[in-house]
Design an enzyme around this catalytic site. Structure first.
Site, mmCIF file in Angstrom:
data_model
loop_
_atom_site.group_PDB
_atom_site.id
_atom_site.type_symbol
_atom_site.label_atom_id
_atom_site.label_comp_id
_atom_site.label_asym_id
_atom_site.label_seq_id
_atom_site.Cartn_x
_atom_site.Cartn_y
_atom_site.Cartn_z
ATOM 1 N N GLY A 103 0.401 -1.290 -0.288
ATOM 2 C CA GLY A 103 0.019 0.196 0.087
ATOM 3 C C GLY A 103 1.225 1.472 -0.032
ATOM 4 N N CYS A 104 0.369 2.258 -0.355
ATOM 5 C CA CYS A 104 1.306 3.568 -0.640
ATOM 6 C C CYS A 104 1.025 3.944 0.118
ATOM 7 C CB CYS A 104 0.897 4.076 -1.937
ATOM 8 S SG CYS A 104 1.528 3.008 -3.738
ATOM 9 N N VAL A 105 0.301 4.081 1.345
ATOM 10 C CA VAL A 105 -0.180 4.828 2.136
ATOM 11 C C VAL A 105 0.637 4.233 3.700
ATOM 12 C CG1 VAL A 105 -1.179 7.306 2.727
ATOM 13 C CG2 VAL A 105 -1.986 5.507 0.955
ATOM 14 N N VAL B 25 3.714 11.020 -2.254
ATOM 15 C CA VAL B 25 3.166 9.627 -2.121
ATOM 16 C C VAL B 25 4.681 8.669 -2.033
ATOM 17 C CG1 VAL B 25 2.604 7.719 -3.304
ATOM 18 C CG2 VAL B 25 1.157 9.446 -3.286
ATOM 19 N N TRP B 28 6.512 9.716 0.665
ATOM 20 C CA TRP B 28 6.019 9.263 2.477
ATOM 21 C C TRP B 28 7.038 7.528 1.618
ATOM 22 C CZ3 TRP B 28 5.094 9.527 7.204
ATOM 23 C CH2 TRP B 28 3.989 8.428 7.654
#
Lengths: 105, 168
Positions: A103-105, B25, B28
């Site tokens: 997942g990206c977050v 994105v 992070w």
């Protein structure tokens, strides 16, 4: 698939050193893996996160992402980076005997 | 291990809602992989760190050739564009912006302000571009907490020695 012995227990691991089977995990293994990740001692704050990750993965079937941990376990982003420096979600997943978080977050 | 840590630097030059997210994105993700992150905000990209602007970024349908009717929920209309003439109608930009924000919210993507805070908390170093700041008459206090300073292009070159640089 490789096997290795951690804290006296022989377990299967993938090429990045993540446990294949979360049920192989023990607290002693966590202590050893934490050392490998550069965390000499697991404090109560570390265990709180590890327990959350184990529980969350048990319910969802996958390791929680960093944002999932910060929003659902009530541990701040700052604290996560202090507890598990340089890649907290990945580190805590490995220490908790889970797969790499997706997942990206 | 004396090996130096991997470093990534982003240059954010755009203030559109869709162009705000790539650095957020990827930054992070980089922090999540133990990589040092520096972000330099220049020109419209400074909207991402301006207190009054960061949660009001928009996406305009005018002259956006990738925005098709299917995005508005009309099935099978992948190649039917939103006519520019429609795009200029009052409220169209707000409408497109709301659509995008709703979709991101449904995916659990945080709003820009929250994302910036996450990056700061994760140890990313944020800077504003001196020339842009002077041009737009801004001051340090116009930026959110966590922006470390206003620096020149030369300063940026110094602080990103050995880093991989991504321009957005």
């Amino acid at each position: 698939m490789a096997t290795r012995t951690i804290a006296g227990k022989t377990v299967e691991v993938n090429e990045e050193g993540f446990l294949i089977n979360p049920n192989d995990w023990t607290k002693e293994i966590a202590v050893e893996l934490a050392k490998e990740e550069g965390i000499p001692e697991l404090t109560e704050a570390h265990w709180k996160v590890i327990e959350f990750c184990r529980k969350d993965a048990g319910a969802t079937g996958k390791a929680p992402t960093l944002r999932r941990i910060t929003t659902a376990a009530g541990v701040s982003t700052k604290d996560m980076f202090a507890l598990f420096p340089k890649g907290p979600a990945k580190k805590v997943a490995r220490i908790s005997g889970l797969g790499k978080p997706e997942g990206c977050v | 291990m004396a090996e130096e840590n991997r470093k990534i630097a982003f240059i954010c030059s755009k203030g559109d809602l869709d162009m705000a997210y790539p650095a957020l994105v990827m930054g992070w993700a980089a922090l999540g992989n133990g990589i040092d992150v520096t972000i330099f905000f220049t020109f419209w990209g400074m909207d991402l760190i301006r207190k009054t602007r960061q949660d009001h970024l928009e996406i305009a349908p005018v002259a956006n050739t990738s925005m098709k009717m299917s995005m508005m929920g009309l099935k099978g209309m992948d190649n039917l564009g939103i006519p520019n003439l429609l795009g200029v109608l009052p409220g169209m930009t707000a409408f497109a912006t709301k659509l995008m924000k709703d979709k991101m919210k449904a995916l659990g993507v945080p709003p820009v302000s929250e994302y910036i805070q996450m990056l700061v908390d994760g140890g990313a170093k944020l800077y504003a571009c001196k020339m842009s700041v002077d041009m737009m008459g801004l001051k340090q206090e116009d930026f959110v907490d966590g922006v470390l300073g206003i620096v020149t292009a030369g300063d940026f070159m110094d602080m990103t020695e050995g880093a991989q640089i991504i321009f957005i």
